[in-house]
Design a protein around this motif. Structure first.
Motif, PDB file in Angstrom:
ATOM      1  N   ASN A  16       0.821  -1.220   0.000  1.00 16.05           N
ATOM      2  CA  ASN A  16       0.000   0.000   0.000  1.00 16.05           C
ATOM      3  C   ASN A  16       0.852   1.266   0.000  1.00 16.05           C
ATOM      4  OD1 ASN A  16      -2.492  -1.432   0.146  1.00 16.05           O
ATOM      5  ND2 ASN A  16      -2.056  -1.843   2.294  1.00 16.05           N
ATOM      6  N   LEU A  17       2.128   1.140  -0.334  1.00 21.55           N
ATOM      7  CA  LEU A  17       3.061   2.263  -0.280  1.00 21.55           C
ATOM      8  C   LEU A  17       2.560   3.443  -1.113  1.00 21.55           C
ATOM      9  CD1 LEU A  17       6.849   2.076  -0.294  1.00 21.55           C
ATOM     10  CD2 LEU A  17       5.788   3.524  -2.008  1.00 21.55           C
ATOM     11  N   ASP A  18       2.577   4.621  -0.484  1.00 24.46           N
ATOM     12  CA  ASP A  18       2.260   5.858  -1.185  1.00 24.46           C
ATOM     13  C   ASP A  18       3.140   6.969  -0.627  1.00 24.46           C
ATOM     14  OD1 ASP A  18       1.153   6.737   1.235  1.00 24.46           O
ATOM     15  OD2 ASP A  18      -0.907   6.403   0.579  1.00 24.46           O
ATOM     16  N   GLU A  19       2.862   8.216  -1.002  1.00 30.79           N
ATOM     17  CA  GLU A  19       3.719   9.327  -0.573  1.00 30.79           C
ATOM     18  C   GLU A  19       3.792   9.484   0.939  1.00 30.79           C
ATOM     19  OE1 GLU A  19       2.633  12.993  -2.477  1.00 30.79           O
ATOM     20  OE2 GLU A  19       3.988  12.585  -4.143  1.00 30.79           O
ATOM     21  N   ASN A  20       2.765   9.062   1.647  1.00 24.02           N
ATOM     22  CA  ASN A  20       2.719   9.246   3.094  1.00 24.02           C
ATOM     23  C   ASN A  20       3.310   8.078   3.881  1.00 24.02           C
ATOM     24  OD1 ASN A  20       1.376  11.803   2.928  1.00 24.02           O
ATOM     25  ND2 ASN A  20      -0.462  10.672   2.369  1.00 24.02           N
ATOM     26  N   THR A  21       3.784   7.056   3.186  1.00 27.03           N
ATOM     27  CA  THR A  21       4.343   5.891   3.862  1.00 27.03           C
ATOM     28  C   THR A  21       5.642   6.262   4.577  1.00 27.03           C
ATOM     29  OG1 THR A  21       3.369   4.398   2.217  1.00 27.03           O
ATOM     30  CG2 THR A  21       5.188   3.524   3.556  1.00 27.03           C
ATOM     31  N   ASP A  22       5.699   5.942   5.862  1.00 32.02           N
ATOM     32  CA  ASP A  22       6.875   6.208   6.692  1.00 32.02           C
ATOM     33  C   ASP A  22       7.772   4.972   6.656  1.00 32.02           C
ATOM     34  OD1 ASP A  22       8.305   5.976   9.425  1.00 32.02           O
ATOM     35  OD2 ASP A  22       7.637   8.069   9.386  1.00 32.02           O
ATOM     36  N   PHE A  23       9.053   5.191   6.387  1.00 34.67           N
ATOM     37  CA  PHE A  23       9.974   4.060   6.255  1.00 34.67           C
ATOM     38  C   PHE A  23      10.110   3.265   7.546  1.00 34.67           C
ATOM     39  CE2 PHE A  23      11.915   6.917   2.903  1.00 34.67           C
ATOM     40  CZ  PHE A  23      11.429   6.182   1.842  1.00 34.67           C
ATOM     41  N   ILE A  24      10.192   3.939   8.663  1.00 34.42           N
ATOM     42  CA  ILE A  24      10.429   3.253   9.938  1.00 34.42           C
ATOM     43  C   ILE A  24       9.124   2.746  10.550  1.00 34.42           C
ATOM     44  CG2 ILE A  24      11.291   3.525  12.301  1.00 34.42           C
ATOM     45  CD1 ILE A  24      13.350   5.527  11.100  1.00 34.42           C
ATOM     46  N   ASN A  25       8.132   3.620  10.684  1.00 33.73           N
ATOM     47  CA  ASN A  25       6.894   3.239  11.372  1.00 33.73           C
ATOM     48  C   ASN A  25       5.985   2.336  10.546  1.00 33.73           C
ATOM     49  OD1 ASN A  25       7.554   4.750  13.694  1.00 33.73           O
ATOM     50  ND2 ASN A  25       6.810   6.613  12.721  1.00 33.73           N
ATOM     51  N   ASP A  26       5.906   2.571   9.234  1.00 29.78           N
ATOM     52  CA  ASP A  26       5.006   1.769   8.402  1.00 29.78           C
ATOM     53  C   ASP A  26       5.687   0.524   7.835  1.00 29.78           C
ATOM     54  OD1 ASP A  26       2.966   3.626   8.823  1.00 29.78           O
ATOM     55  OD2 ASP A  26       3.523   4.804   7.065  1.00 29.78           O
ATOM     56  N   LEU A  27       6.840   0.714   7.229  1.00 23.48           N
ATOM     57  CA  LEU A  27       7.527  -0.408   6.582  1.00 23.48           C
ATOM     58  C   LEU A  27       8.401  -1.199   7.544  1.00 23.48           C
ATOM     59  CD1 LEU A  27       8.562   1.273   3.213  1.00 23.48           C
ATOM     60  CD2 LEU A  27       6.565  -0.143   3.678  1.00 23.48           C
TER      61      LEU A  27
END
Length: 79
Positions: free
Chosen positions: A21-32
């Motif tokens: 679901n990666l988009d512009e608002n995706t956070d590298f540490i918290n989301d991924l």
């Protein structure tokens, strides 16, 4: 450019659903769930892919996809 960035971060992600679901608002540490050591690897891969050099200030800004794209575009335009 998002798809290129997506392929760069793929080896380091810990959360497949967030990656899908990666988009512009995706956070590298918290989301991924990319840890800080792997985030350095992501930065190095970005430098190699786009033939740019990122200073510490730029790296500190690159916490999410949108910020990373802005930094990459700025560095490319400075070349």
């Amino acid at each position: 450019m998002i798809s290129e960035l997506k392929s760069i971060v793929k080896p380091y992600i810990q959360d497949e659903e967030a990656y899908n679901n990666l988009d512009e608002n995706t956070d590298f540490i918290n989301d991924l769930k990319i840890n800080s050591a792997n985030l350095v690897d992501v930065i190095l891969d970005i430098e190699d892919t786009y033939d740019i050099e990122l200073d510490n200030e730029s790296m500190d800004k690159m916490l999410n996809v949108k910020a990373a794209l802005e930094v990459i575009n700025t560095k490319i335009s400075e070349k």
